[in-house]
Design a protein around this motif. Sequence first.
Motif, PDB file in Angstrom:
ATOM      1  N   LEU A  31      43.657  38.006  39.062  1.00  0.00           N
ATOM      2  CA  LEU A  31      42.601  37.564  38.288  1.00  0.00           C
ATOM      3  C   LEU A  31      41.619  38.655  37.980  1.00  0.00           C
ATOM      4  CD1 LEU A  31      42.076  33.792  39.780  1.00  0.00           C
ATOM      5  CD2 LEU A  31      42.786  34.312  37.290  1.00  0.00           C
ATOM      6  N   LEU A  32      41.077  39.212  38.967  1.00  0.00           N
ATOM      7  CA  LEU A  32      40.179  40.196  38.986  1.00  0.00           C
ATOM      8  C   LEU A  32      40.618  41.434  38.071  1.00  0.00           C
ATOM      9  CD1 LEU A  32      38.325  40.056  42.502  1.00  0.00           C
ATOM     10  CD2 LEU A  32      37.417  39.312  40.329  1.00  0.00           C
ATOM     11  N   LYS A  33      41.904  41.921  38.441  1.00  0.00           N
ATOM     12  CA  LYS A  33      42.524  42.689  37.489  1.00  0.00           C
ATOM     13  C   LYS A  33      42.517  42.803  36.168  1.00  0.00           C
ATOM     14  CE  LYS A  33      45.939  45.297  39.533  1.00  0.00           C
ATOM     15  NZ  LYS A  33      45.498  46.636  39.582  1.00  0.00           N
ATOM     16  N   ALA A  34      42.908  41.258  35.970  1.00  0.00           N
ATOM     17  CA  ALA A  34      42.816  40.981  34.447  1.00  0.00           C
ATOM     18  C   ALA A  34      41.447  40.551  33.925  1.00  0.00           C
ATOM     19  CB  ALA A  34      43.687  39.626  34.348  1.00  0.00           C
ATOM     20  N   GLY A  35      40.404  40.952  34.450  1.00  0.00           N
ATOM     21  CA  GLY A  35      39.169  40.922  33.864  1.00  0.00           C
ATOM     22  C   GLY A  35      38.623  39.318  34.113  1.00  0.00           C
ATOM     23  N   TRP A  36      39.056  38.375  34.848  1.00  0.00           N
ATOM     24  CA  TRP A  36      38.624  37.382  34.654  1.00  0.00           C
ATOM     25  C   TRP A  36      37.163  37.201  35.747  1.00  0.00           C
ATOM     26  CZ3 TRP A  36      38.158  32.913  32.818  1.00  0.00           C
ATOM     27  CH2 TRP A  36      37.490  31.644  33.684  1.00  0.00           C
TER      28      TRP A  36
END
Length: 273
Positions: A187-192
């Motif tokens: 999620l964090l790598k996806a920019g969420w």
Amino acid sequence: MTKTFPMIAKTLPGLEPVLEQELTALGANNIQIGRRMVSYEGDLKMLYKSNLYLRTALKVLRPIYEFDAEDIDILYTTLLNFDWSQWLTADMTFAVDAVVYSSTFKHSRYVVYKTKDAIVDYFREQTGGTKRPSVKLSNPQLIFHLHIAEQHVTLCLDSSGESLHKRGYRMEQDRAPINEVLAAGILLKAGWHGQCDLMDPFCGSGTFLVEAALIATGTPPGIYRESYPFERWPDFDSELCSEVYNDDSSEHSFDYHIYGSDLSPQAIAKAKR
């Protein structure tokens, strides 16, 4: 002046840069990315925050002794001469685990066995053989972690105990659930960051949904865990820990929605719970 010391946060392969960003945001110093880990420096407050706030860390370790050992006898003798009384008393319980990458030390279980021997023998010598701490595999008071890379040995205190992916919010799980640390890392790598709606059409027992909600609301992922081993350390500061635990300044409202669906009614029921 606040005392600082080195720490190591372990993570899954590929999530090291995300963990580095998390540590930077927390205010850690001297951050260095390694293999499945990120090393850094901080004080007790940083140690407590690391366990409570890091979404992509599996464990937080505190190195307390480093040395080189050419064979198992030198390992034992060096550990026997370490001042274990800084951390442990003869009335306490402890456990040891080890990670070994070495052509010299090929069996991690034997390394663990000799480390336990060194600790017990140290206290036997100190007390004239009358008292010694006990090895306890389930919920010991202190957990020591030994990392060996070829001949270099790092002895650490394990501040986290059970892997930090065990958040404490899960009542039950569907078959083969995704690891919570991996879900948060993706999620964090996806920019969420909670800036829009999010949907998981194959949500299973809801790991992505819950991790996304924790991120979106700024809720610390470790807030639901009952306890941590660092609470049993001799330098534990209960007031400081309470201050970190009760600090809700990172939390905020979430103005969108998170949706989950799945073909399995049982999985949906577990996700709801």
